[in-house]
Enzyme design. Structure first.
Site, PDB file in Angstrom:
ATOM      1  N   LYS A 229      11.367  80.911 -20.309  1.00 25.02           N
ATOM      2  CA  LYS A 229      11.647  81.531 -21.610  1.00 25.02           C
ATOM      3  C   LYS A 229      10.509  81.280 -22.589  1.00 25.02           C
ATOM      4  O   LYS A 229      10.136  82.171 -23.346  1.00 25.02           O
ATOM      5  CB  LYS A 229      12.954  80.991 -22.200  1.00 25.02           C
ATOM      6  CG  LYS A 229      14.194  81.576 -21.561  1.00 25.02           C
ATOM      7  CD  LYS A 229      15.435  81.266 -22.383  1.00 25.02           C
ATOM      8  CE  LYS A 229      16.700  81.721 -21.682  1.00 25.02           C
ATOM      9  NZ  LYS A 229      17.912  81.285 -22.361  1.00 25.02           N
TER      10      LYS A 229
ATOM     11  N   LYS B 292      16.311  88.140 -11.037  1.00 23.07           N
ATOM     12  CA  LYS B 292      17.718  87.905 -11.376  1.00 23.07           C
ATOM     13  C   LYS B 292      18.194  88.940 -12.392  1.00 23.07           C
ATOM     14  O   LYS B 292      17.470  89.252 -13.330  1.00 23.07           O
ATOM     15  CB  LYS B 292      17.819  86.494 -11.980  1.00 23.07           C
ATOM     16  CG  LYS B 292      19.205  86.050 -12.321  1.00 23.07           C
ATOM     17  CD  LYS B 292      19.187  84.726 -13.070  1.00 23.07           C
ATOM     18  CE  LYS B 292      18.794  84.916 -14.519  1.00 23.07           C
ATOM     19  NZ  LYS B 292      19.160  83.786 -15.395  1.00 23.07           N
TER      20      LYS B 292
ATOM     21  N   LYS C 287      21.120  89.328 -18.977  1.00 20.61           N
ATOM     22  CA  LYS C 287      21.501  90.015 -20.212  1.00 20.61           C
ATOM     23  C   LYS C 287      20.263  90.377 -21.021  1.00 20.61           C
ATOM     24  O   LYS C 287      20.293  91.263 -21.852  1.00 20.61           O
ATOM     25  CB  LYS C 287      22.411  89.114 -21.063  1.00 20.61           C
ATOM     26  CG  LYS C 287      23.831  88.980 -20.516  1.00 20.61           C
ATOM     27  CD  LYS C 287      24.690  88.083 -21.411  1.00 20.61           C
ATOM     28  CE  LYS C 287      25.131  86.837 -20.684  1.00 20.61           C
ATOM     29  NZ  LYS C 287      24.996  85.589 -21.318  1.00 20.61           N
TER      30      LYS C 287
HETATM   31  P1  TYM Z   1      24.457  82.382 -19.119  1.00 20.16           P
HETATM   32  O1  TYM Z   1      25.152  82.843 -20.358  1.00 20.16           O
HETATM   33  O2  TYM Z   1      23.044  82.786 -18.918  1.00 20.16           O
HETATM   34  O3  TYM Z   1      25.250  82.876 -17.860  1.00 20.16           O
HETATM   35  C1  TYM Z   1      26.628  82.631 -17.694  1.00 20.16           C
HETATM   36  C2  TYM Z   1      26.961  82.380 -16.232  1.00 20.16           C
HETATM   37  O4  TYM Z   1      26.614  83.517 -15.437  1.00 20.16           O
HETATM   38  C3  TYM Z   1      25.767  83.096 -14.360  1.00 20.16           C
HETATM   39  N1  TYM Z   1      24.800  84.168 -14.094  1.00 20.16           N
HETATM   40  C4  TYM Z   1      24.593  84.716 -12.886  1.00 20.16           C
HETATM   41  N2  TYM Z   1      25.137  84.475 -11.688  1.00 20.16           N
HETATM   42  C5  TYM Z   1      24.704  85.217 -10.649  1.00 20.16           C
HETATM   43  N3  TYM Z   1      23.741  86.177 -10.769  1.00 20.16           N
HETATM   44  C6  TYM Z   1      23.165  86.442 -11.951  1.00 20.16           C
HETATM   45  N4  TYM Z   1      22.252  87.409 -12.052  1.00 20.16           N
HETATM   46  C7  TYM Z   1      23.588  85.696 -13.081  1.00 20.16           C
HETATM   47  N5  TYM Z   1      23.231  85.700 -14.393  1.00 20.16           N
HETATM   48  C8  TYM Z   1      23.987  84.763 -14.993  1.00 20.16           C
HETATM   49  C9  TYM Z   1      25.089  81.848 -14.865  1.00 20.16           C
HETATM   50  O5  TYM Z   1      24.619  81.048 -13.818  1.00 20.16           O
HETATM   51  C10 TYM Z   1      26.204  81.193 -15.637  1.00 20.16           C
HETATM   52  O6  TYM Z   1      27.055  80.463 -14.785  1.00 20.16           O
HETATM   53  N6  TYM Z   1      23.347  77.622 -20.062  1.00 20.16           N
HETATM   54  C11 TYM Z   1      24.396  78.509 -19.643  1.00 20.16           C
HETATM   55  C12 TYM Z   1      25.631  78.451 -20.507  1.00 20.16           C
HETATM   56  C13 TYM Z   1      26.203  77.083 -20.705  1.00 20.16           C
HETATM   57  C14 TYM Z   1      26.997  76.377 -19.761  1.00 20.16           C
HETATM   58  C15 TYM Z   1      27.366  75.152 -20.448  1.00 20.16           C
HETATM   59  C16 TYM Z   1      27.402  76.615 -18.468  1.00 20.16           C
HETATM   60  C17 TYM Z   1      26.117  76.332 -21.828  1.00 20.16           C
HETATM   61  N7  TYM Z   1      26.847  75.169 -21.672  1.00 20.16           N
HETATM   62  C18 TYM Z   1      28.156  74.220 -19.799  1.00 20.16           C
HETATM   63  C19 TYM Z   1      28.186  75.660 -17.836  1.00 20.16           C
HETATM   64  C20 TYM Z   1      28.554  74.462 -18.488  1.00 20.16           C
HETATM   65  C21 TYM Z   1      23.880  79.927 -19.679  1.00 20.16           C
HETATM   66  O7  TYM Z   1      22.967  80.249 -20.394  1.00 20.16           O
HETATM   67  O8  TYM Z   1      24.600  80.806 -18.965  1.00 20.16           O
END
Ligand code: TYM
Length: 334
Positions: free
Chosen positions: A114, A197, A200
């Site tokens: 990022k 990947k 969003k």
């Molecule tokens: P975030 O918002 O980017 O994504 C949310 C969840 O979706 C999964 N994910 C995917 N899985 C498979 N293929 C993809 N292309 C894909 N894109 C996203 C992510 O792995 C995630 O599980 N840092 C985290 C949010 C967070 C969090 C936490 C998660 C903050 N605190 C505590 C677990 C526990 C994030 O940015 O996810």
């Protein structure tokens, strides 16, 4: 017997979740909430680590919560809340930042990606300490399991290291959590660029399937997904990343095994296969979309549900935080 605890969250970084969030995370959450004491947050504080319009962030936060519920997270069973409603998250993040190494935080690959994308000037200290806040989310709740897609694995590993370090330095305050990563669906790829990947914040919209998009738009994107010139529906991640990705999506949403889908489309072209997949996606997303839009029609009720659950989360979180404050030697207010 008390159920083991589950924690996970998503950023409200877009108007809609994408299919990777749905398959990589939400489908597991929905299943696991039955047998675990589950906490699911909309991590709005994390979303602040990149530039945001304030009014839009508020709206995206509601929309993300609505999509959790629409996808089957039951707010009466699972504690579904907004991260910033529980102030202990930011407070524990500060304490954990004092046991995190600078080099350790600098090794997080998501930060490296990022920060190189945004450039040094637009890269905030918040983006750097982002994984520490994520560790605070998880550790506040004495979490046993963290279901995530594989891009979050390194962050959960850091969380484990911080928990162990804190526990050995100050005495046991935290459960050391385990990541849960569904290997076959851990990573859904961009439809136009099937070695990247799906995200969003993807560069082009054509490669992303949004949960709240008009079904006909999603169907069109599937019909235009990048494949290859071989013409046979066969899983081969190395040589056929586009078709393999579509097969993974098909299997995950239909509950079928990949070989049975390969058999069904043997000797038929990609056109038929894509049509079949579009049908599966539209059938799955259609009702989720309807429910989410209905929930968003009554924001006051949604806010009420989130407030009740924030109260529940706070009770657990404040207990851990008070213990941590004592352990590190902060003087209690009389
Ligand atoms: P975030 O918002 O980017 O994504 C949310 C969840 O979706 C999964 N994910 C995917 N899985 C498979 N293929 C993809 N292309 C894909 N894109 C996203 C992510 O792995 C995630 O599980 N840092 C985290 C949010 C967070 C969090 C936490 C998660 C903050 N605190 C505590 C677990 C526990 C994030 O940015 O996810």
């Amino acid at each position: 017997m008390t159920k083991p605890r589950l924690y996970s969250g998503m950023q409200p970084s877009a108007d809609s979740l994408q299919i990777g969030n749905y398959i990589g995370a939400l489908m597991q959450w929905r299943e696991m909430q039955q047998s675990y004491d589950a906490f699911f947050s909309v991590v709005d504080l994390h979303a602040l680590t990149v530039p945001n319009d304030p009014a839009e962030l508020r709206e995206k936060t509601r929309r993300t919560a609505a999509q959790y519920i629409a996808a089957g997270i039951e707010p009466s069973r699972s504690t579904l809340y907004v991260q910033s409603h529980v102030s202990a998250h930011a407070e524990l993040a500060w304490i954990l930042s004092t046991v995190t190494g600078f080099g350790e935080a600098g090794r997080m690959t998501q930060f490296k990606d990022k920060s190189s994308r945004y450039g040094t000037d637009a890269t905030s200290v918040g983006l750097f300490t982002y994984p520490v806040l994520m560790a605070a989310d998880i550790l506040l709740y004495q979490t046993d399991l963290v279901p995530v897609g594989d891009d979050q694995k390194q962050h959960v590993e850091l969380t484990r290291d911080l928990a162990e370090r804190f526990n050995s330095r100050y005495g046991k305050a935290f459960t050391v959590p385990m990541p849960v990563i569904q290997q076959d669906t851990a990573r859904i790829y961009d439809l136009q660029n099937p070695t990247a990947k799906m995200s969003k914040s993807a560069e082009t919209d054509a490669g992303v399937l949004w949960l709240l998009d008009d079904p006909s738009k999603s169907a069109k994107k599937i019909m235009r997904a990048v494949t290859d010139s071989e013409g046979s529906v066969r899983y081969d991640r190395q040589n056929k990343p586009g078709v393999s990705n579509l097969l993974v999506i098909y299997a995950a949403l239909s509950g079928r095994q990949i070989p049975s889908i390969e058999d069904e489309y043997a000797g038929r072209g990609y056109g038929d296969f894509k049509k079949g997949l579009a049908e599966v996606v539209v059938n799955e997303f259609g009702p989720v979309r309807e429910r989410a839009l209905a929930l968003l029609d009554d924001p006051a009720e949604l806010d009420r549900v989130l407030a009740v659950n924030a109260g529940k989360a706070e009770e657990v979180a404040n207990k851990t935080l008070a213990d941590v404050y004592d352990k590190v030697g902060l003087l209690r207010r009389a």
